[in-house]
Scaffold this motif. Structure first.
Motif, short mmCIF file in Angstrom:
data_model
loop_
_atom_site.label_atom_id
_atom_site.label_comp_id
_atom_site.label_asym_id
_atom_site.label_seq_id
_atom_site.Cartn_x
_atom_site.Cartn_y
_atom_site.Cartn_z
N GLN A 35 0.81 -1.18 -0.02
CA GLN A 35 0.21 0.12 -0.07
C GLN A 35 0.90 1.25 -0.14
OE1 GLN A 35 -3.34 0.07 -0.61
NE2 GLN A 35 -3.28 -2.31 -0.60
N VAL A 36 1.87 1.07 0.92
CA VAL A 36 2.81 2.52 0.73
C VAL A 36 3.45 2.86 -0.61
CG1 VAL A 36 4.75 3.22 1.79
CG2 VAL A 36 3.11 2.24 3.39
N ARG A 37 3.78 1.62 -1.38
CA ARG A 37 4.31 1.96 -2.56
C ARG A 37 3.62 2.55 -3.66
NH1 ARG A 37 5.66 -3.86 -2.92
NH2 ARG A 37 7.50 -4.50 -1.70
N LYS A 38 2.08 2.52 -3.30
CA LYS A 38 1.39 3.16 -4.34
C LYS A 38 1.26 4.56 -3.87
CE LYS A 38 -1.74 -0.79 -4.48
NZ LYS A 38 -3.02 -1.35 -4.15
N CYS A 39 1.89 5.06 -2.97
CA CYS A 39 1.77 6.53 -2.55
C CYS A 39 2.67 7.38 -3.23
CB CYS A 39 1.99 6.70 -0.79
SG CYS A 39 0.30 5.84 -0.04
N VAL A 40 2.78 7.43 -4.27
CA VAL A 40 3.46 8.27 -5.33
C VAL A 40 2.77 8.74 -6.22
CG1 VAL A 40 5.85 7.37 -4.59
CG2 VAL A 40 4.45 6.55 -6.35
N LYS A 41 3.37 9.98 -6.97
CA LYS A 41 2.56 10.55 -8.26
C LYS A 41 3.58 10.96 -9.03
CE LYS A 41 2.03 15.24 -6.00
NZ LYS A 41 1.10 16.08 -5.78
N PRO A 42 3.36 10.77 -10.35
CA PRO A 42 4.43 11.35 -11.40
C PRO A 42 4.38 12.76 -11.47
CG PRO A 42 2.59 10.40 -12.50
CD PRO A 42 2.42 10.14 -11.04
N VAL A 43 5.60 13.47 -11.45
CA VAL A 43 5.79 14.65 -11.59
C VAL A 43 7.11 15.02 -12.46
CG1 VAL A 43 6.42 16.82 -10.48
CG2 VAL A 43 5.05 15.26 -9.28
N GLY A 44 6.52 15.32 -13.97
CA GLY A 44 7.46 15.51 -14.78
C GLY A 44 8.17 14.25 -15.23
N ASP A 45 9.57 14.15 -15.01
CA ASP A 45 10.23 13.02 -15.17
C ASP A 45 10.53 12.34 -13.81
OD1 ASP A 45 12.01 14.84 -14.16
OD2 ASP A 45 13.75 14.49 -15.62
N HIS A 46 9.99 12.55 -12.87
CA HIS A 46 10.29 11.93 -11.75
C HIS A 46 9.02 11.84 -10.77
CE1 HIS A 46 10.34 16.08 -10.40
NE2 HIS A 46 9.78 15.66 -9.25
#
Length: 394
Positions: free
Chosen positions: A341-352
């Protein structure tokens, strides 16, 4: 540099292995020594590590002078400096070239020099090193099946084999000695005209035996006549118990204070003391490691085992022992579920990617808590774990 990393890791592994073997063998021999002393046996020598330094000057027996040893040391040091520079600058070509100099050229030069001192034929001296190369090549092929062994690793194995071959040549005078020969004493055979140099130990004609003596780096004798010594190479050690080698006429039983002068049970106790000391030492060492570092088995429950200082969990107010009940409203039953579940807590911003705050329901010793934490993203890729909390192959 990729091919150098396995080489450096292999060198580190070999170093650790040699140190561990040295300690285990030393403890093993200490058991023999203490048991023999306790049961009234005399011990001629107790040594840490193996191999002494040749003390016999053989240069007067040479037909022509050799290159001074200091020149060999200087050139060898330069070869090793090149190897270090190649590794530091990450130059594969320089590293491979210097490995060839250190592992091939330098050993051949050294063994030919030693062979001349010992009056060995070129085939006999160089042949021993070549044989170690062949053994290393065969072992590497058997271990890898001819796959996955890069040039750097192979040259490292050849360099290690060269060291073994060089030692076999250096200690040739004592490797084939008779059992009754004192420790560190050996002989070489010479075939020369003694008209210019007279010696009582050498016959004037034919092949003659010349004594060669190797001595420890440091040694002393105690009141009971045991010589304690520190030798050169970290390859274990030995305890030389008096009269331990059987004779054809059975005279070993008449040696005062000898191994065979004692009853069978006493001899058995001395032999058993070595393995016993090794086992006890291993148990003590392992117990201390458990005390200091604990067991490396992971707890599959969704319970926080440790909190890094100033890490995301600490900033969110989480503490060791907190049990996580849900992540972003999704119930979790294992720590693996928490990681998913924690691995899902990201969002793409540009190239990172950037972290997204995660909502946690926590049970702290019966008290329900709700906290929000902001995860951190590792700078380098890390290996994943499966449901059994074991590292995956990916």
């Amino acid at each position: 540099m990729g091919s150098l990393i396995p080489l450096l890791e292999g060198a580190r592994g070999a170093f650790v292995f040699v140190i561990v073997i040295t300690i285990l063998v030393a403890v093993h021999e200490l058991g023999h020594f203490l048991a023999a002393r306790a049961l009234g046996m005399e011990v001629d020598a107790f040594a840490l590590m193996m191999g002494g330094v040749r003390k016999t000057d053989l240069s007067p027996l040479l037909k022509k002078a050799l290159v001074p040893s200091r020149v060999v040391w200087i050139v060898g040091a330069l070869f090793h400096v090149l190897l270090i520079v190649g590794a530091v600058t990450q130059s594969l070509s320089l590293t491979m070239a210097s490995l060839a100099l250190v592992g091939l050229v330098l050993p051949i030069w050294i063994v030919t020099r030693i062979g001349a001192l010992y009056h060995m034929t070129l085939m006999s001296s160089v042949g021993r090193v070549v044989k170690t190369w062949a053994v290393a090549a065969v072992l590497s092929f058997v271990a890898t099946g001819g796959k996955g062994l890069n040039p750097g690793q192979f040259m490292g194995l050849i360099a290690l084999a060269s060291l073994v071959g060089t030692l076999l040549v250096y200690y040739a005078p004592v490797l084939g000695k008779q059992e009754d020969t004192p420790q560190g004493h050996g002989t070489i055979e010479v075939d020369r005209d003694l008209s210019s140099t007279e010696s009582d130990d050498i016959e004037a004609k034919g092949r003659s035996q010349v004594p060669v003596v190797f001595r420890p780096v440091f040694h002393f004798k105690d009141k009971k006549g045991t010589e304690f010594s520190l030798l050169c190479w970290p390859l274990g050690g030995f305890a030389a118990i008096k009269g331990m080698h059987p004779k054809e006429d059975g005279s070993e039983t008449t040696i005062p204070g000898g191994f065979y002068s004692k009853p069978p049970l006493a001899r058995l106790a001395v032999l058993f003391a070595g393995p016993l000391f090794s086992i006890v030492f291993g148990m003590l060492l392992y117990s201390q490691l458990l005390v200091w570092y604990g067991d490396d088995q992971l707890n599959p429950a969704p319970v926080i085992g440790a909190v890094s200082e100033n890490g995301p969990a600490a900033k969110a107010g989480l503490k060791q022992g907190d049990r996580i009940l849900s992540v972003n409203g999704v119930a979790v039953n294992s720590f693996y579920d928490v990681m998913v579940q924690v691995r899902k807590c990201v969002k793409p911003v540009g190239d990172h990617f950037e972290p997204v705050p995660v909502s946690l329901d926590v049970d702290r010793k019966g008290t329900p808590l709700h906290v929000t934490a902001v995860p951190s993203i590792d700078k380098e890729p890390t290996r994943l774990r499966n449901k059994d909390m074991e590292f995956t192959e990916e």
